[in-house]
Design an enzyme around this catalytic site. Structure first.
Site, PDB file in Angstrom:
ATOM      1  N   GLN A 164      -4.098  -1.088   9.750  1.00  0.00           N
ATOM      2  CA  GLN A 164      -4.175  -2.446   9.197  1.00  0.00           C
ATOM      3  C   GLN A 164      -4.784  -3.402  10.228  1.00  0.00           C
ATOM      4  O   GLN A 164      -4.357  -3.445  11.377  1.00  0.00           O
ATOM      5  CB  GLN A 164      -2.764  -2.910   8.793  1.00  0.00           C
ATOM      6  CG  GLN A 164      -2.732  -4.256   8.109  1.00  0.00           C
ATOM      7  CD  GLN A 164      -3.426  -4.258   6.738  1.00  0.00           C
ATOM      8  OE1 GLN A 164      -3.290  -3.320   5.963  1.00  0.00           O
ATOM      9  NE2 GLN A 164      -4.183  -5.308   6.456  1.00  0.00           N
ATOM     10  N   ASP A 187     -10.576   3.554   4.482  1.00  0.00           N
ATOM     11  CA  ASP A 187     -11.060   2.166   4.422  1.00  0.00           C
ATOM     12  C   ASP A 187     -12.588   2.133   4.386  1.00  0.00           C
ATOM     13  O   ASP A 187     -13.178   1.096   4.065  1.00  0.00           O
ATOM     14  CB  ASP A 187     -10.576   1.388   5.659  1.00  0.00           C
ATOM     15  CG  ASP A 187      -9.366   0.518   5.371  1.00  0.00           C
ATOM     16  OD1 ASP A 187      -9.136   0.188   4.192  1.00  0.00           O
ATOM     17  OD2 ASP A 187      -8.658   0.155   6.334  1.00  0.00           O
ATOM     18  N   LYS A 200       0.840  -1.202   0.000  1.00  0.00           N
ATOM     19  CA  LYS A 200       0.000   0.000   0.000  1.00  0.00           C
ATOM     20  C   LYS A 200       0.878   1.258   0.000  1.00  0.00           C
ATOM     21  O   LYS A 200       0.616   2.216  -0.724  1.00  0.00           O
ATOM     22  CB  LYS A 200      -0.939  -0.005   1.217  1.00  0.00           C
ATOM     23  CG  LYS A 200      -2.092  -0.999   1.072  1.00  0.00           C
ATOM     24  CD  LYS A 200      -2.845  -1.233   2.380  1.00  0.00           C
ATOM     25  CE  LYS A 200      -3.898  -2.323   2.190  1.00  0.00           C
ATOM     26  NZ  LYS A 200      -4.563  -2.718   3.454  1.00  0.00           N
TER      27      LYS A 200
END
Ligand code: NDP
Length: 295
Positions: free
Chosen positions: A98, A121, A54
């Site tokens: 994460q 997200d 990412k």
């Protein structure tokens, strides 16, 4: 019928190229790059790989990447303090914590602490609620990537029968909401669904997000359906190694479907592309600029 294989890598490359143009334009107009902060807690190898890729994709798109690595002994209070600091940092447009997090940390509390405007997200309850009520939201990356592939394949989804298998907050539920938003007729199946093969057989669009290798069989697929396989499952092979398969029996389903995503190379690459897309969108909204076009 032999299905068209939907090339998620190519679609993702297109999105990433457009994001790079948007990021460059944003930097020219505002004097700063859009920025994404990633937070990794602990040593989980798969999470470390995800976070690294990412970060790399963020830099390649001409955006600022801020990487925070914390030990697996980090307390919830320490992580909340970092999120708070990132919320207040003007150079940061997107915050990605994460998952999974170590057991001493309540992931839902951490997600709730992220500024919804930086929640790239799309997991914050405010963004989930905004998506559910049809308001402007930051949308979870994986289902948004699936929607992109479906629209690329089919154009309008209005009136089509869609079956989403899986009802997680990360994939299944937002996928169903996105499909409703496109005026598809949506059924959400899950572990308690009766006669799943028959439910799937009526679908023009099948999205499988279960986490069970090759569970969806070829003869469940209606001829001409479009199949999006979100599943990522590692299974052992005869030579003692392993390989990745999806939730759909790819070979069997390819005989009936009009188009199908492979695993790997289908939905996976779209997830990172949409994370970058969400970051430039968040940057524009935070700067009170209109949403960028073409992603
Ligand atoms: P979850 O485990 O959170 O959810 C799985 C869903 O599948 C649940 O709703 C569950 O039902 C349902 N389910 C389980 N067994 C059955 C069954 N026998 N029949 C019908 N439904 C069933 O998983 P996620 O949504 O997080 O992920 C799903 C898959 O997608 C995983 O393989 C994951 O690795 C992959 N994934 C891939 C991404 C990508 O970038 N390509 C990103 C995110 C996920 P119930 O609610 O009743 O328990």
């Amino acid at each position: 019928m032999t299905a068209t294989i939907i090339d998620g890598k190519a679609a993702a490359a297109g999105v990433r190229a457009r994001v790079a143009e948007i990021a460059a334009d944003f930097a020219k107009r505002t004097g700063r790059q859009p920025g994404l902060a990633t937070v990794l807690v602990g040593e989980d190898p798969a999470s470390a790989v995800y976070v690294r890729s990412k970060g790399k994709a963020t830099s390649e798109a001409g955006m600022a990447s801020f990487s925070h690595k914390l030990p697996d002994t980090t307390s919830e209070a320490e992580l909340l303090a970092l999120v708070d600091q990132l919320n207040r940092d003007d150079a940061v447009d997107g915050i990605l914590v994460q998952l999974p997090l170590p057991p001493q940390i309540d992931a839902s509390r951490v997600i709730a602490e992220i500024d919804p405007a930086k929640d790239v997200d799309g997991f914050h309850p405010v963004n989930a609620g905004r998506l559910a009520t049809g308001l402007e939201a930051l949308v979870p990356c994986t289902p948004y990537g699936c929607l992109y592939l479906l629209k690329q394949q089919l154009g309008s989804l209005a009136g089509r029968e869609a079956v989403v298998i899986g009802r997680s907050n990360i994939v299944g539920k937002p996928m169903a909401l996105l499909l409703i938003g496109e005026s598809a007729t949506v059924t959400v199946a899950h572990s308690r669904t009766k006669d799943l093969p028959d439910v799937v057989r009526r679908a023009d669009i099948v999205v499988a997000a279960v986490g069970r290798p090759e569970m969806v069989k070829g003869d469940w697929i209606k001829p001409g359906a479009v199949v999006i396989d979100v599943g990522i499952n590692r299974i052992p092979t005869d030579d003692g190694k392993s390989r990745l398969v999806g939730d759909v029996d790819f070979a069997g389903a390819s005989e009936n479907a009009a188009a199908i995503t492979p695993v790997p190379g289908g939905v996976g690459p779209m997830t990172i592309a949409m994370l970058l897309r969400n970051t430039v969108v968040a940057a524009h909204r935070r700067a009170a600029m209109p949403d960028p076009e073409g992603v």
